[in-house]
Design a protein around this motif. Structure first.
Motif, PDB file in Angstrom:
ATOM      1  N   ASN A   1     -11.830 -22.818  27.905  1.00 13.81           N
ATOM      2  CA  ASN A   1     -11.709 -22.795  29.304  1.00 13.81           C
ATOM      3  C   ASN A   1     -10.707 -23.565  29.998  1.00 13.81           C
ATOM      4  O   ASN A   1     -10.794 -24.862  29.871  1.00 13.81           O
ATOM      5  CB  ASN A   1     -13.136 -22.430  29.868  1.00 13.81           C
ATOM      6  N   ILE A   2      -9.962 -23.018  30.875  1.00 19.00           N
ATOM      7  CA  ILE A   2      -9.223 -23.764  31.573  1.00 19.00           C
ATOM      8  C   ILE A   2      -9.557 -23.781  33.157  1.00 19.00           C
ATOM      9  O   ILE A   2      -9.849 -22.647  33.495  1.00 19.00           O
ATOM     10  CB  ILE A   2      -7.513 -23.220  31.489  1.00 19.00           C
ATOM     11  N   GLU A   3      -9.773 -24.843  33.774  1.00 19.45           N
ATOM     12  CA  GLU A   3     -10.010 -24.974  35.033  1.00 19.45           C
ATOM     13  C   GLU A   3      -9.058 -25.670  35.789  1.00 19.45           C
ATOM     14  O   GLU A   3      -8.183 -26.660  35.233  1.00 19.45           O
ATOM     15  CB  GLU A   3     -11.376 -25.474  35.376  1.00 19.45           C
TER      16      GLU A   3
ATOM     17  N   SER B   1      -4.216 -28.305  34.871  1.00 16.15           N
ATOM     18  CA  SER B   1      -5.245 -27.679  34.238  1.00 16.15           C
ATOM     19  C   SER B   1      -5.883 -28.539  33.116  1.00 16.15           C
ATOM     20  O   SER B   1      -5.338 -29.542  32.575  1.00 16.15           O
ATOM     21  CB  SER B   1      -4.378 -26.711  33.133  1.00 16.15           C
ATOM     22  N   ILE B   2      -7.314 -28.411  33.104  1.00 18.67           N
ATOM     23  CA  ILE B   2      -8.120 -29.229  32.407  1.00 18.67           C
ATOM     24  C   ILE B   2      -8.993 -28.246  31.312  1.00 18.67           C
ATOM     25  O   ILE B   2      -8.992 -27.055  31.515  1.00 18.67           O
ATOM     26  CB  ILE B   2      -8.991 -30.039  33.200  1.00 18.67           C
ATOM     27  N   VAL B   3      -9.128 -28.964  29.955  1.00 18.90           N
ATOM     28  CA  VAL B   3      -9.446 -28.122  29.223  1.00 18.90           C
ATOM     29  C   VAL B   3     -11.171 -28.322  28.845  1.00 18.90           C
ATOM     30  O   VAL B   3     -11.404 -29.557  28.221  1.00 18.90           O
ATOM     31  CB  VAL B   3      -8.730 -28.312  28.096  1.00 18.90           C
ATOM     32  N   SER B   4     -11.784 -27.101  28.810  1.00 17.57           N
ATOM     33  CA  SER B   4     -13.393 -27.201  28.429  1.00 17.57           C
ATOM     34  C   SER B   4     -13.379 -26.544  27.034  1.00 17.57           C
ATOM     35  O   SER B   4     -12.839 -25.389  26.715  1.00 17.57           O
ATOM     36  CB  SER B   4     -14.215 -26.556  29.250  1.00 17.57           C
ATOM     37  N   LEU B   5     -13.861 -27.253  26.023  1.00 19.86           N
ATOM     38  CA  LEU B   5     -14.296 -26.658  24.571  1.00 19.86           C
ATOM     39  C   LEU B   5     -15.800 -26.616  24.317  1.00 19.86           C
ATOM     40  O   LEU B   5     -16.673 -27.392  24.780  1.00 19.86           O
ATOM     41  CB  LEU B   5     -13.684 -27.647  23.607  1.00 19.86           C
ATOM     42  N   ASP B   6     -15.924 -25.149  23.992  1.00 17.69           N
ATOM     43  CA  ASP B   6     -17.161 -24.865  23.561  1.00 17.69           C
ATOM     44  C   ASP B   6     -18.296 -25.247  24.649  1.00 17.69           C
ATOM     45  O   ASP B   6     -19.413 -25.749  24.237  1.00 17.69           O
ATOM     46  CB  ASP B   6     -17.513 -25.430  22.203  1.00 17.69           C
ATOM     47  N   GLY B   7     -18.146 -25.055  25.677  1.00 18.08           N
ATOM     48  CA  GLY B   7     -19.302 -25.147  26.761  1.00 18.08           C
ATOM     49  C   GLY B   7     -19.317 -26.536  27.532  1.00 18.08           C
ATOM     50  O   GLY B   7     -20.213 -26.868  28.248  1.00 18.08           O
ATOM     51  N   PHE B   8     -18.653 -27.661  26.655  1.00 17.76           N
ATOM     52  CA  PHE B   8     -18.792 -29.034  27.405  1.00 17.76           C
ATOM     53  C   PHE B   8     -18.096 -29.164  28.783  1.00 17.76           C
ATOM     54  O   PHE B   8     -16.908 -28.635  28.704  1.00 17.76           O
ATOM     55  CB  PHE B   8     -18.340 -30.102  26.440  1.00 17.76           C
ATOM     56  N   PRO B   9     -18.309 -29.897  29.496  1.00 16.91           N
ATOM     57  CA  PRO B   9     -17.431 -30.041  30.769  1.00 16.91           C
ATOM     58  C   PRO B   9     -16.041 -30.911  30.044  1.00 16.91           C
ATOM     59  O   PRO B   9     -16.113 -31.354  29.110  1.00 16.91           O
ATOM     60  CB  PRO B   9     -18.320 -31.054  31.473  1.00 16.91           C
TER      61      PRO B   9
ATOM     62  N   GLU C   1      -2.953 -28.364  18.216  1.00 14.83           N
ATOM     63  CA  GLU C   1      -4.259 -28.390  17.546  1.00 14.83           C
ATOM     64  C   GLU C   1      -5.522 -28.566  18.174  1.00 14.83           C
ATOM     65  O   GLU C   1      -5.700 -29.450  18.974  1.00 14.83           O
ATOM     66  CB  GLU C   1      -4.161 -29.651  16.276  1.00 14.83           C
ATOM     67  N   VAL C   2      -6.437 -27.579  18.242  1.00 17.51           N
ATOM     68  CA  VAL C   2      -7.576 -27.807  18.939  1.00 17.51           C
ATOM     69  C   VAL C   2      -8.844 -27.888  17.851  1.00 17.51           C
ATOM     70  O   VAL C   2      -9.170 -26.961  17.229  1.00 17.51           O
ATOM     71  CB  VAL C   2      -7.710 -26.700  19.658  1.00 17.51           C
ATOM     72  N   ILE C   3      -9.304 -29.141  17.915  1.00 15.74           N
ATOM     73  CA  ILE C   3     -10.484 -29.380  17.103  1.00 15.74           C
ATOM     74  C   ILE C   3     -11.744 -29.178  17.533  1.00 15.74           C
ATOM     75  O   ILE C   3     -12.195 -29.901  18.532  1.00 15.74           O
ATOM     76  CB  ILE C   3     -10.390 -30.958  16.347  1.00 15.74           C
ATOM     77  N   LYS C   4     -12.551 -28.325  17.039  1.00 19.94           N
ATOM     78  CA  LYS C   4     -13.785 -27.884  17.635  1.00 19.94           C
ATOM     79  C   LYS C   4     -15.008 -28.610  17.174  1.00 19.94           C
ATOM     80  O   LYS C   4     -14.838 -29.188  16.127  1.00 19.94           O
ATOM     81  CB  LYS C   4     -13.977 -26.445  17.151  1.00 19.94           C
ATOM     82  N   GLY C   5     -15.813 -29.073  18.103  1.00 18.25           N
ATOM     83  CA  GLY C   5     -17.191 -29.666  17.824  1.00 18.25           C
ATOM     84  C   GLY C   5     -17.237 -31.228  17.660  1.00 18.25           C
ATOM     85  O   GLY C   5     -15.844 -31.627  18.130  1.00 18.25           O
ATOM     86  N   ALA C   6     -18.210 -32.010  17.836  1.00 16.87           N
ATOM     87  CA  ALA C   6     -18.073 -33.314  17.925  1.00 16.87           C
ATOM     88  C   ALA C   6     -16.784 -34.171  16.976  1.00 16.87           C
ATOM     89  O   ALA C   6     -17.040 -33.986  15.810  1.00 16.87           O
ATOM     90  CB  ALA C   6     -19.322 -34.014  17.834  1.00 16.87           C
TER      91      ALA C   6
ATOM     92  N   ALA D   1     -14.651 -37.822  22.585  1.00 17.55           N
ATOM     93  CA  ALA D   1     -14.245 -36.688  21.966  1.00 17.55           C
ATOM     94  C   ALA D   1     -15.665 -35.815  21.359  1.00 17.55           C
ATOM     95  O   ALA D   1     -15.845 -35.383  20.255  1.00 17.55           O
ATOM     96  CB  ALA D   1     -13.473 -37.146  20.398  1.00 17.55           C
ATOM     97  N   MET D   2     -16.636 -35.931  22.398  1.00 18.04           N
ATOM     98  CA  MET D   2     -17.869 -35.166  22.179  1.00 18.04           C
ATOM     99  C   MET D   2     -17.778 -33.828  21.921  1.00 18.04           C
ATOM    100  O   MET D   2     -18.249 -33.033  21.064  1.00 18.04           O
ATOM    101  CB  MET D   2     -18.941 -35.586  23.073  1.00 18.04           C
ATOM    102  N   GLY D   3     -16.928 -33.192  22.798  1.00 23.10           N
ATOM    103  CA  GLY D   3     -16.660 -31.795  22.924  1.00 23.10           C
ATOM    104  C   GLY D   3     -15.540 -31.379  22.303  1.00 23.10           C
ATOM    105  O   GLY D   3     -15.398 -30.053  21.920  1.00 23.10           O
ATOM    106  N   GLY D   4     -14.807 -32.329  21.691  1.00 19.39           N
ATOM    107  CA  GLY D   4     -13.657 -31.669  20.775  1.00 19.39           C
ATOM    108  C   GLY D   4     -12.512 -32.783  21.102  1.00 19.39           C
ATOM    109  O   GLY D   4     -12.340 -33.447  22.008  1.00 19.39           O
ATOM    110  N   VAL D   5     -11.442 -31.869  20.344  1.00 17.36           N
ATOM    111  CA  VAL D   5      -9.977 -32.897  20.695  1.00 17.36           C
ATOM    112  C   VAL D   5      -8.991 -31.662  20.598  1.00 17.36           C
ATOM    113  O   VAL D   5      -8.898 -30.812  20.146  1.00 17.36           O
ATOM    114  CB  VAL D   5      -9.600 -33.498  19.324  1.00 17.36           C
ATOM    115  N   VAL D   6      -7.999 -32.109  21.853  1.00 21.03           N
ATOM    116  CA  VAL D   6      -6.698 -31.058  21.951  1.00 21.03           C
ATOM    117  C   VAL D   6      -5.568 -32.118  21.718  1.00 21.03           C
ATOM    118  O   VAL D   6      -5.403 -32.947  22.206  1.00 21.03           O
ATOM    119  CB  VAL D   6      -6.714 -30.485  23.337  1.00 21.03           C
ATOM    120  N   ASN D   7      -4.972 -31.765  20.515  1.00 26.31           N
ATOM    121  CA  ASN D   7      -3.811 -32.786  19.770  1.00 26.31           C
ATOM    122  C   ASN D   7      -2.490 -31.947  20.136  1.00 26.31           C
ATOM    123  O   ASN D   7      -2.308 -31.126  19.422  1.00 26.31           O
ATOM    124  CB  ASN D   7      -4.161 -32.984  18.548  1.00 26.31           C
TER     125      ASN D   7
END
Length: 636
Positions: A77-79, A90-98, A134-139, A148-154
């Protein structure tokens, strides 16, 4: 004029489907190399749950910002929307994490931008120079530590190959928006490769309905450059260097204010033996901004070793150090030091791939933290892959979270830091199914559940008695809440028809909840849907055209608002939650390519003309109307 452009585009787009014959070359996603675990490998072989956006996909869309690229991924999700920050954000929310729990890297260097407490602004990176994302999902704390609790955007930028490449581009768009780029990548003799990229953009900015103090003050300008040099010293060692710089201007209350970003890295790689490789890396990032008196510095050296003597087994281990210096409006200058060590083992068998990772972190006065991660991929059949992971994440309190002393947005609710904060911890489990029932049809389904303990959330704490003026200000102090949970699922599909037509679609549903209060977390992404269709027509041996149409729709979003309504209940955080209206964002584009060198394109955005509500740091509403962008890219 904008509506005329819209009508012309739709007629051309619909007419294109009456054409036949196509010989364009599409990128095979299964052959994409990824580097998220420090050991490059094929995407189809990694046990990590990871999404990749390639340069070809980016070029097809001719987007104006990096945030637009990520809009078309499930689970993302992009906000945007900030009261005193850069207009293009634009900031990036992954899998429901702020979004502040997403770590954003550029070639492995941490991205620092304005308002970093709500998330890193990926729009500072020009999309024209991105090789892949690359979008790494999960912790991912076991590999990358805190944040990197919500994931990584590389974000991986384009580098020089074995051939000389050069290009120039120019575009013009709605709201007096002008942009141009220049890139040059070349080998120098046999051992040195060099690449440089420059981008300039200026705009009057999008029209707003809110907030009132930014209406008519959304103009901006940006000059950025990205440079890379690689020197193969000999057959055992190499040196790689990156320097990224961006100088930014924005209109705030009728005045021009400035900000600068600088990122750099130097990597030395040495093959110590047949099976042992050492990498020493020095990274430095800096951001400063006049508007918020922000000065953020991060110095981060690291060294690690890779050992692969055992067949199908790669062991990586290393250590790093981090020094942070930070100051901002309402935050006096402080520093923070941290040291970490990690080990990772990747095992590849016939049908199974495993990843075991363990990291140790010590952040100043905080007790040492251990974060493990386990991921596995099972290839049940050639066309069916199952992935699962279980990992612990952690987030050390930032200097702003610890020491901020009364900051607000002209409302009555002010944020405060808390020097007694403890780290936040998460336990995240993910599961993924990747299935290709027939050739060229890929189906993907993901599910995830995260439990967060000691989550840092502002809590109402009464009137600010030490307030230096007479205004009544109410304190919201960051506090470790006992527990929160996030869960959701996503599904997507990708279909290619004879290398001429690609269709993608996806759906995401996420729920998050503060288990202690029953309320939501600072950002609630709700549900979203996207679809994208790309069609390519080869008219002759030299002339081709590409058409795309994309739709993104959101439902049930909401977020905390630090400028709440006057009748908001002071002791009830639900009174500070703003429900954001649903929207359907429809966009489309046409590109003509001649002799693989000259590219002419037209993009139309927000075809439905909808108002778009967003809440990153402050509630923002874009005055919706169709927009256009016309441009030319020439490969020299």
């Amino acid at each position: 004029m904008k509506h005329i452009f819209t009508a012309i585009f739709i007629i051309l787009f619909l007419n294109s489907f009456s054409q036949t014959d196509i010989t364009s070359k599409n990128h095979a996603i299964k052959e994409v190399m990824v580097s998220g675990s420090r050991s490059p490998q094929l995407l189809k072989e990694t046990p990590e749950i990871m999404h990749v956006i390639t340069s070809q996909e980016i070029e097809q869309l001719n987007v104006s910002s990096t945030g637009e690229i990520l809009e078309f991924l499930s689970g993302v999700n992009i906000e945007s929307g900030t009261g005193s920050g850069y207009p293009k954000r634009s900031i990036v929310s992954l899998d429901g994490f702020p979004a502040n729990y997403t770590l954003v890297l550029v070639d492995g260097i941490r991205l620092l931008t304005e308002h970093i407490h709500t998330g890193q602004n990926v729009d500072i990176i020009p999309p024209e120079n991105i090789e892949r994302i690359e979008v790494i999902k999960g912790a991912a704390s076991a590999q990358y530590g805190s944040d990197a609790m919500g994931g990584v955007v590389n974000i991986i930028t384009k580098k020089a190959g074995n051939k000389r490449e050069a290009s120039v581009s120019a575009s013009v768009g709605s709201y007096e928006t002008y942009a141009s780029t220049l890139s040059f990548r070349t080998p120098i003799k046999d051992k040195v490769k060099f690449s440089t990229f420059a981008n300039y953009e200026e705009s009057d900015g999008v029209p707003l309905n809110a907030p009132s103090h930014r209406i008519g003050h959304m103009g901006y300008g940006k000059l950025s450059t990205m440079n890379n040099a690689n020197w193969a010293i000999n057959n055992k060692s190499s040196l790689n260097a990156n320097i990224f710089f961006s100088h930014n201007r924005m209109d705030f209350s009728g005045n021009d204010v400035y900000g600068k970003m600088f990122m750099s890295s130097a990597d030395y790689t040495n093959q110590l033996g047949k099976n042992l490789k050492a990498v020493a890396r020095l990274k430095y990032s800096h951001w400063d901004s006049e508007q918020s008196s922000e000065d953020n510095n991060e110095f981060n050296p690291e060294v690690y070793f890779t050992y692969n003597k055992i067949k199908s087994n790669i062991i990586t281990a290393g250590t790093d150090f981090k020094h942070i210096k930070f100051t901002r409006t309402s935050v006096s200058e402080h520093t923070q030091d941290a040291v970490g060590a990690f080990i990772q083992d990747e095992i590849k068998l016939d049908r199974l791939s495993f990843l075991f990772a363990l990291r140790f972190d010590k952040v100043e006065d905080i007790n040492p933290v251990l974060t493990p991660k386990f991921a596995v991929m099972f290839r049940a059949k050639e066309n069916l892959r199952l992935r699962a992971s279980l990992g612990r994440g952690f987030h050390a309190p930032t200097l702003q979270e610890l020491y901020e002393e009364g900051y607000g947005h002209s409302g009555t609710a002010y944020r405060f830091g808390n020097p007694d904060l403890e780290p936040e911890y998460s336990l995240t489990s993910t599961f993924s199914i990747e299935y290709e029932p027939v050739k060229n049809l890929q189906l993907l389904a993901d599910g995830y559940y995260s439990k967060i303990t000691d989550m840092i959330t502002p809590v109402y704490s009464g009137i600010w008695e030490e307030n230096p003026d007479t205004t009544t200000i109410y304190k919201w102090v960051r506090t470790n809440i006992h527990e929160a949970k996030i869960y959701g699922f996503e599904a997507s599909l990708r279909y290619k028809l004879k290398n001429m037509l690609t269709f993608e679609g996806g759906y995401t549903y996420t729920h998050n909840e503060n288990s202690s209060t029953g309320g939501q977390l600072p950002y609630y992404p709700g549900a979203s849907f996207f679809s994208k269709i790309v069609y390519t027509k080869q008219h002759s041996s030299k002339l081709s055209s590409t058409y795309f149409m994309a739709l993104r729709a959101t439902r049930n979003r909401s977020a905390w608002n630090w400028k709440p309504d006057s009748d908001a209940e002071l002791d009830n955080s639900d009174g500070y939650i703003t429900d954001l209206e649903d929207y359907e964002l429809l966009s489309a584009g046409i590109k003509f390519t001649y002799n693989q060198k000259i590219n002419l394109y037209l993009n139309v955005g927000n075809i439905l003309g909808q108002d778009i509500q967003q809440l990153d740091d402050v509630f923002t509403e874009l005055d919706g109307e169709p927009t256009f962008k016309v441009g030319c890219l020439i490969n020299l």
